[in-house]
Design a protein around this motif. Structure first.
Motif, mmCIF file in Angstrom:
data_model
loop_
_atom_site.group_PDB
_atom_site.id
_atom_site.type_symbol
_atom_site.label_atom_id
_atom_site.label_comp_id
_atom_site.label_asym_id
_atom_site.label_seq_id
_atom_site.Cartn_x
_atom_site.Cartn_y
_atom_site.Cartn_z
ATOM 1 N N ARG A 114 0.827 -1.207 0.000
ATOM 2 C CA ARG A 114 0.000 0.000 0.000
ATOM 3 C C ARG A 114 0.868 1.267 0.000
ATOM 4 O O ARG A 114 0.534 2.258 -0.641
ATOM 5 C CB ARG A 114 -0.903 -0.030 1.230
ATOM 6 C CG ARG A 114 -1.815 1.143 1.406
ATOM 7 C CD ARG A 114 -2.925 1.146 0.397
ATOM 8 N NE ARG A 114 -3.722 2.366 0.512
ATOM 9 C CZ ARG A 114 -4.313 2.959 -0.494
ATOM 10 N NH1 ARG A 114 -4.229 2.466 -1.707
ATOM 11 N NH2 ARG A 114 -5.010 4.052 -0.317
ATOM 12 N N GLU A 136 2.105 1.812 -3.437
ATOM 13 C CA GLU A 136 0.994 2.298 -4.264
ATOM 14 C C GLU A 136 0.749 3.789 -4.021
ATOM 15 O O GLU A 136 0.531 4.552 -4.960
ATOM 16 C CB GLU A 136 -0.259 1.477 -3.927
ATOM 17 C CG GLU A 136 -1.391 1.673 -4.910
ATOM 18 C CD GLU A 136 -2.589 0.784 -4.580
ATOM 19 O OE1 GLU A 136 -2.385 -0.400 -4.238
ATOM 20 O OE2 GLU A 136 -3.720 1.279 -4.670
ATOM 21 N N VAL A 188 -6.196 4.958 -9.773
ATOM 22 C CA VAL A 188 -6.543 3.778 -10.573
ATOM 23 C C VAL A 188 -5.297 3.233 -11.278
ATOM 24 O O VAL A 188 -5.041 2.022 -11.268
ATOM 25 C CB VAL A 188 -7.665 4.111 -11.580
ATOM 26 C CG1 VAL A 188 -7.821 2.993 -12.605
ATOM 27 C CG2 VAL A 188 -8.979 4.350 -10.844
ATOM 28 N N ALA A 199 -2.860 1.613 -8.772
ATOM 29 C CA ALA A 199 -3.347 0.292 -8.352
ATOM 30 C C ALA A 199 -3.122 -0.744 -9.445
ATOM 31 O O ALA A 199 -2.728 -1.881 -9.175
ATOM 32 C CB ALA A 199 -4.830 0.376 -7.981
ATOM 33 N N ALA A 200 -3.356 -0.343 -10.702
ATOM 34 C CA ALA A 200 -3.176 -1.266 -11.826
ATOM 35 C C ALA A 200 -1.694 -1.631 -11.999
ATOM 36 O O ALA A 200 -1.354 -2.796 -12.243
ATOM 37 C CB ALA A 200 -3.726 -0.645 -13.112
ATOM 38 N N ALA A 233 -0.717 -4.007 -9.160
ATOM 39 C CA ALA A 233 -1.297 -5.341 -9.374
ATOM 40 C C ALA A 233 -0.539 -6.087 -10.465
ATOM 41 O O ALA A 233 -0.234 -7.274 -10.326
ATOM 42 C CB ALA A 233 -2.780 -5.224 -9.726
ATOM 43 N N ALA A 234 -0.228 -5.385 -11.565
ATOM 44 C CA ALA A 234 0.501 -6.033 -12.657
ATOM 45 C C ALA A 234 1.911 -6.414 -12.197
ATOM 46 O O ALA A 234 2.373 -7.534 -12.433
ATOM 47 C CB ALA A 234 0.559 -5.110 -13.870
ATOM 48 N N ASN A 252 1.805 -9.398 -9.984
ATOM 49 C CA ASN A 252 1.508 -10.616 -10.751
ATOM 50 C C ASN A 252 2.795 -11.144 -11.400
ATOM 51 O O ASN A 252 3.087 -12.339 -11.327
ATOM 52 C CB ASN A 252 0.455 -10.300 -11.811
ATOM 53 C CG ASN A 252 0.144 -11.495 -12.692
ATOM 54 O OD1 ASN A 252 0.943 -11.862 -13.543
ATOM 55 N ND2 ASN A 252 -1.005 -12.114 -12.491
ATOM 56 N N ARG A 303 5.210 -12.466 -8.703
ATOM 57 C CA ARG A 303 4.738 -13.744 -8.175
ATOM 58 C C ARG A 303 5.027 -14.892 -9.153
ATOM 59 O O ARG A 303 5.389 -15.983 -8.738
ATOM 60 C CB ARG A 303 3.246 -13.669 -7.860
ATOM 61 C CG ARG A 303 2.887 -14.309 -6.537
ATOM 62 C CD ARG A 303 1.403 -14.222 -6.253
ATOM 63 N NE ARG A 303 0.897 -12.869 -6.330
ATOM 64 C CZ ARG A 303 -0.024 -12.440 -7.197
ATOM 65 N NH1 ARG A 303 -0.551 -13.272 -8.082
ATOM 66 N NH2 ARG A 303 -0.423 -11.195 -7.172
ATOM 67 N N ALA A 332 4.062 -8.318 -17.592
ATOM 68 C CA ALA A 332 2.824 -7.976 -16.887
ATOM 69 C C ALA A 332 2.527 -6.479 -16.994
ATOM 70 O O ALA A 332 1.387 -6.069 -17.229
ATOM 71 C CB ALA A 332 2.917 -8.410 -15.422
ATOM 72 N N LEU A 392 0.599 -4.822 -20.075
ATOM 73 C CA LEU A 392 -0.863 -4.732 -20.120
ATOM 74 C C LEU A 392 -1.329 -3.338 -19.700
ATOM 75 O O LEU A 392 -2.248 -2.764 -20.288
ATOM 76 C CB LEU A 392 -1.475 -5.799 -19.193
ATOM 77 C CG LEU A 392 -3.007 -5.839 -19.116
ATOM 78 C CD1 LEU A 392 -3.605 -6.351 -20.411
ATOM 79 C CD2 LEU A 392 -3.473 -6.724 -17.962
ATOM 80 N N VAL A 393 -0.691 -2.797 -18.665
ATOM 81 C CA VAL A 393 -1.069 -1.481 -18.159
ATOM 82 C C VAL A 393 -0.562 -0.380 -19.104
ATOM 83 O O VAL A 393 -1.276 0.576 -19.412
ATOM 84 C CB VAL A 393 -0.511 -1.266 -16.734
ATOM 85 C CG1 VAL A 393 -0.842 0.115 -16.216
ATOM 86 C CG2 VAL A 393 -1.056 -2.332 -15.792
#
Lengths: 238, 238
Positions: free
Chosen positions: A118, A121, A151, A154-155, A158-159, A162, A165, A183, A186-187
């Motif tokens: 967080r 972010e 937004v 956060a994207a 998250a990417a 991913n 991971r 990853a 995509l964003v």
């Protein structure tokens, strides 16, 4: 000293489990006094993630140094900033993979990790907010900029996570940067402009005819988000 | 009983502060035994957010019931599911606003809230993952679907929370649904198709010429994400 403590702590967490290890166990293993531990780490959890504070500071500095100027696409900048986290994990694959497995088993560590994520972010969102509202003044524009910033941040996170991971699950064998770049694409494809595309920054021409047909003509190198923006505003003009 | 305990707890948190209030204080105020508290709430934090468990269950049920079928756009479905959270907050504006202020002051409550938000995000991502990988089988497609699912879920949650926060900061005076819908539109415009647009689902025609010009023709009602997808795939084909 900080590193010795973190190493002793991590060894014990793997040997005995996180919950079963006390701060007294850690300082005994490291051969120092109890106070030394708390001088470096506010809690046991912090000793599991000893590098995040530095990485957060590096991220802020990176954005302040390399994130300025109209030539720098804001989304490119936050993707590059997120890669500092990848690099921190990739610098020590074995430790990162072991910690990933430990974190999945200990709810307290997962909660701690959520707080850290967080903070990254918020750092990215804070930078984007500044970029999206710098040129304008009205309250509504600032609010829209803040929304967009949150937004996208956060994207990106998250990417990034991913991709990271995917690498951690591979046991740290593959290329961490490649997994994260894939990853993040995509964003970037939706919200950002590729670095090369940004240089020329060609725009799209969009027309909306009377009989409800959109016609768009754009150079192939046009950043997709600009094309989308142009179509959106053309549709909003009627 | 559950409601009586939650009310007593919240009164005390506002009067004395969250940290200064013990479970003993709460059960004394509610006029019940100590065990009763822990029968309903695992911790003091849970008593501050008494409705999230039910809302998470409602969200899962909503997606299982209303999120199925090709006619349902996955992004529309997760946006509608997120609105269940808005409605929970809007059902009791005074309590929601007071809790928002309390949560900002107590780090432990912010951490708890992060965990709850993460559970909503996982619920939405789990649904999207299913939708994006249902039709296909290959490992790569499943991984791409998971990435897309996680990024969109994070974007929806960030947009929703931005809208909700706007409403909470207004003191719960404005229309919560309108604030959230406005914020979610940013995500829907990029990733989803509007409900009306989805019904006709018109596609865009895209051509890439030899001399690096893209020409696109689309009906005005074409969902933007389909247009973007078509442009992307046209650019990828050369």
């Amino acid at each position: 000293m900080r590193e010795v403590l973190a190493e002793a702590a991590f060894e014990l967490f793997l040997e005995r489990g996180f919950e079963q290890t006390t701060v007294d166990d850690i300082v005994a293993r490291a051969g120092v006094g109890r106070r030394s531990f708390f001088r470096y780490f506010p809690s046991k959890e912090d000793a599991v993630f000893p590098d995040h504070e530095r990485c957060l500071a590096d991220m802020t500095e990176f954005l302040e140094t390399h994130g300025v100027g109209d030539a720098v696409d804001p989304v490119d900048a936050v993707c590059d900033a997120a890669r500092l986290v990848t690099r921190m994990y990739a610098a020590n694959p074995e430790f990162s993979v072991q910690r990933y497995r430990l974190t999945r088993e200990v709810p307290g560590l997962r909660t701690y990790e959520l707080s850290v994520v967080r903070r990254y972010e918020r750092t990215l969102a804070g930078y984007l907010r500044g970029r999206y509202s710098a040129a304008q003044a009205s309250e509504g524009v600032v609010a829209e900029g803040a929304l967009r910033a949150e937004v996208i941040a956060a994207a990106v996170v998250a990417a990034h996570n991913n991709g990271l991971r995917t690498w951690l699950r591979s046991g740290g064998q593959d290329d961490a940067d490649a997994a994260v770049d894939h990853a993040l694409a995509l964003v970037r494809n939706v919200w950002g402009s590729g670095a090369e595309r940004a240089r020329s920054a060609p725009r799209a021409e969009v027309a909306v005819s009377e009989d409800d047909v959109i016609v768009m003509v754009a150079p192939k190198g046009a950043p997709l988000w600009r094309v989308v923006q142009r179509i959106e505003s053309a549709l909003g003009e009627d």
